[in-house]
Structure formats: C-alpha cells, structure tokens
Design an enzyme around this catalytic site. Sequence first.
Site, PDB file in Angstrom:
ATOM      1  N   ARG A  46     -13.688 -25.111  29.858  1.00  0.00           N
ATOM      2  CA  ARG A  46     -14.056 -25.346  28.448  1.00  0.00           C
ATOM      3  C   ARG A  46     -12.813 -25.196  27.575  1.00  0.00           C
ATOM      4  NH1 ARG A  46     -15.857 -21.212  25.853  1.00  0.00           N
ATOM      5  NH2 ARG A  46     -17.405 -20.578  27.388  1.00  0.00           N
ATOM      6  N   TYR A  98     -20.182 -43.155   7.642  1.00  0.00           N
ATOM      7  CA  TYR A  98     -21.097 -43.388   8.759  1.00  0.00           C
ATOM      8  C   TYR A  98     -22.371 -42.543   8.576  1.00  0.00           C
ATOM      9  CZ  TYR A  98     -23.003 -42.836  13.437  1.00  0.00           C
ATOM     10  OH  TYR A  98     -23.849 -42.765  14.510  1.00  0.00           O
ATOM     11  N   ASP A 170     -11.182 -40.517   8.714  1.00  0.00           N
ATOM     12  CA  ASP A 170     -11.864 -41.044   9.900  1.00  0.00           C
ATOM     13  C   ASP A 170     -11.246 -42.414  10.171  1.00  0.00           C
ATOM     14  OD1 ASP A 170     -13.570 -42.294  11.711  1.00  0.00           O
ATOM     15  OD2 ASP A 170     -15.347 -41.249  10.964  1.00  0.00           O
ATOM     16  N   LYS A 195     -15.553 -45.809  20.287  1.00  0.00           N
ATOM     17  CA  LYS A 195     -15.333 -47.144  19.731  1.00  0.00           C
ATOM     18  C   LYS A 195     -14.056 -47.770  20.316  1.00  0.00           C
ATOM     19  CE  LYS A 195     -19.103 -46.196  17.545  1.00  0.00           C
ATOM     20  NZ  LYS A 195     -19.199 -44.816  17.231  1.00  0.00           N
TER      21      LYS A 195
HETATM   22  C1  PLP Z   1     -16.745 -44.304  11.546  1.00  0.00           C
HETATM   23  C2  PLP Z   1     -17.508 -43.459  12.510  1.00  0.00           C
HETATM   24  N1  PLP Z   1     -17.224 -42.152  12.604  1.00  0.00           N
HETATM   25  C3  PLP Z   1     -17.873 -41.343  13.460  1.00  0.00           C
HETATM   26  C4  PLP Z   1     -18.876 -41.822  14.274  1.00  0.00           C
HETATM   27  C5  PLP Z   1     -19.596 -40.885  15.201  1.00  0.00           C
HETATM   28  O1  PLP Z   1     -19.157 -41.056  16.505  1.00  0.00           O
HETATM   29  P1  PLP Z   1     -20.047 -40.778  17.809  1.00  0.00           P
HETATM   30  O2  PLP Z   1     -21.151 -41.795  17.821  1.00  0.00           O
HETATM   31  O3  PLP Z   1     -19.077 -40.929  18.934  1.00  0.00           O
HETATM   32  O4  PLP Z   1     -20.584 -39.398  17.695  1.00  0.00           O
HETATM   33  C6  PLP Z   1     -19.193 -43.180  14.233  1.00  0.00           C
HETATM   34  C7  PLP Z   1     -20.248 -43.726  15.093  1.00  0.00           C
HETATM   35  O5  PLP Z   1     -20.658 -44.856  14.986  1.00  0.00           O
HETATM   36  C8  PLP Z   1     -18.493 -44.025  13.318  1.00  0.00           C
HETATM   37  O6  PLP Z   1     -18.768 -45.330  13.218  1.00  0.00           O
END
Ligand code: PLP
Length: 379
Positions: A46, A98, A170, A195
Amino acid sequence: MGLSTDAIHAGQESDPTTGAVSVPIYQTSTYEMAELGVTRGYDYARTINPTRSALERSIAALEKGQRGFAFASGMAAINAVFSMLSTGDHVVISENVYGGTFRLINGVLKNFGLSFSFVDTSDLANVEKAMTPHTRMVFVETPTNPILTLTDIAGAAKLCRRKDATLIVDNTFMSPYFQSPIPLGADIVVHSTTKFLNGHSDSVGGAAVAVKKEHIEKLHFIQKSAGAVLSPFDSWLVLRGIKTLAVRMDRHEANARAIADFLDGHPRIKRVAYPGLDSHPQHALAKKQARGFGALITFDLGGLDAAKALLSRVRLCSLGESLGGIETLISHPATMTHAGYTQPERDALGIGNGLVRISVGCEDAEDLIADLQRALDAV
Ligand SMILES: Cc1ncc(COP(=O)(O)O)c(C=O)c1O
C-alpha cells in the site's frame, strides 16, 4: 527530452534485475526484510510498489512536476487532494466540473466542514470575488466538461500566488501531451488516468502530481493512510498506454479537427463547441496555453428527441460514459455524466437536453464522419 521521448522512457527504464524492457508487474502485497528493522526500501505494497512507482515517475516527468502519486481512480486522486484541507477551509472551483467531482463535494466533503464556491472560472474576476480569507485552494478543470470553456491557467496561478492559495488543475481532457499546467504556474495537476493517459478503456485509475515539498509530503501521507492506491496491474496498463500517448493524441486531434469542421457546417446542428474552431470564444487562449485542442467536441441538437435519435442511430461511435480511449465514444451529458446535477443546475450551466459530446477516437476520420452523417440524416 521531448514529450514523445519522455512518454516512452521516463520512469520506464529497463528492469535492473533482468533487463526486461517492459516494467514488471510486481504482484506482491509485502516484501521480505533483509534483517530485523532493515528493508530493501520496500515494506508493504500500500505504501510502495515498484510498478506503481514507475508510473508515478512517468506521470511526474510528463507533467513536469516533482512527484507523482497514482490512485485507484481519478475521483480517488481528487479526494486525496481535497483531503489536504482542514475543517473551515474554502475552495473556489470551476462551475461545470466533471459530475463526479461535483457529487464528491456536495455529497461527502461538505459534511466535513469544508465549503466550496462554484464559479465560472473562465473569468478570473469571478474567482477573485469568490475568494475569502479561508480560501486555500482554487480547483480548475480546463477545458470544462462538457461545455469546453477554458480557464487562463497562468492568470489563475498569478492570482493564487497573490492570495496564498493552491492552484489545482484537472488536466484529464488535454493530457500532458497538449497542456502543461505546472510550467504555467499550477501547484498540483490531477488526472483520471482512465482517459487519455491509459487510452484503451481497460483500466480505471487516477494521479496527482505536485511540485512543492509541503504538498508532496501531505499527498504521500494521505495516499498511504487512506490507501486508495492503483493496483500493480493497472499501473502497468497505464504505463503501457503512456508509451503511445504522443502518437495517439496526434491522431485523436487530427480526427477531432476534421469532425468539428464537419459538424460546424451541418444544418441540423445549432452550435458546436471545440476549442480548435475559430468560433470558440476562447480560441486565442487555447492557442496560447496549450499545444493542441484535444479530442472532445460538444454539439447541440436543440432537444432531447433529436439527441436520442442521433444516439440510437450511430453505429461506429459507441454510446457510453467516459472518454479518451482509442475508440470513439458518444454520450448525452444531461442524462449520463451530469445526471447528478438538477435540471435547473444543468440549465444554468448550458447543459441542455439536446447536447451531445463526442470523445473522438483514432479510427479513420472518414468512417466516423460517414457514421455521424448517416445518423444526422435521420434526425
Ligand atoms: C475531467 C475528469 N476528472 C475526473 C474524472 C474522474 O475520474 P475516474 O472516473 O477515473 O474516477 C473524470 C471522469 O470522467 C473526468 O472526466
């Protein structure tokens, strides 16, 4: 080194034991000690795992940060970053982040005495106005999901420095191939590695990259304490995906430009949002702060029936959540990614029922355009 070279080599050196050119998957939960009180630098998985460490080095290098941390999902990475706060702290955040980030804040974090102001960060005057003496962080998603509005990262960084706040970006939508928030002044970058970084729609993961010692120490402590770490196999999948990041992103973007041009001129479509189009209100900022325009396009068909008709007729574009995979994904933000918002909240953000988002993949652009053309003809 250039980004294509770093994507292939940074953190991904040959295995020192065998010379294996692919980083091994260290599928172990613990490590034998050399003797009592003496480890070989590894004690428990971990806390540290060599496959995860390789990925963390790779992402840190690509984002031009000091240290990376890999998490079990993008949400786990974002949660870890917000876990650096204490009761009473305040955060200013982009208003159409998001949906999962919005849900985490409203459903979980607000219960711990943290407060958040959602503002349109494309105008930094809104950010400054929302800041209070308790503001510790500014969290920006740029471009935003799904409206694709941009925030001036360098401007936000300047403001944060002046107000002694931490700027978090982000960078999921652009990937480090197209956008480098840290050299523009951001303190921390977060990713859903699910992604573009992984790129093959076969792993859920997240990452945070920091520059400052205080953030690195806190994130390391939170990662090992809360324990939402990325598994060795998923770390390996993302490492493998990153090796082709540069070639994939070039193809994603070339296809996206062709599709945006096609959609832009189509009589059934009311509005197309793509930062690469001259008509995008922040096209100049996109050119200034990024090296490309990405692979996300949003367009408005005017209503739910038209959106449904299109989504039921596409064949090559897969109807599904997520983005950033080599296959083209098409989605309906109002009922999918942004279902966690109420209708009035969506209306205020411009996420109407006729809105459709495409994450353009790496297929042949002509095939994708033919698929969309066929489906649009029936709308
Ligand atoms: C811009 C963005 N940030 C964070 C996330 C969250 O990621 P995860 O689905 O891997 O938890 C997403 C998910 O679609 C996203 O589009």
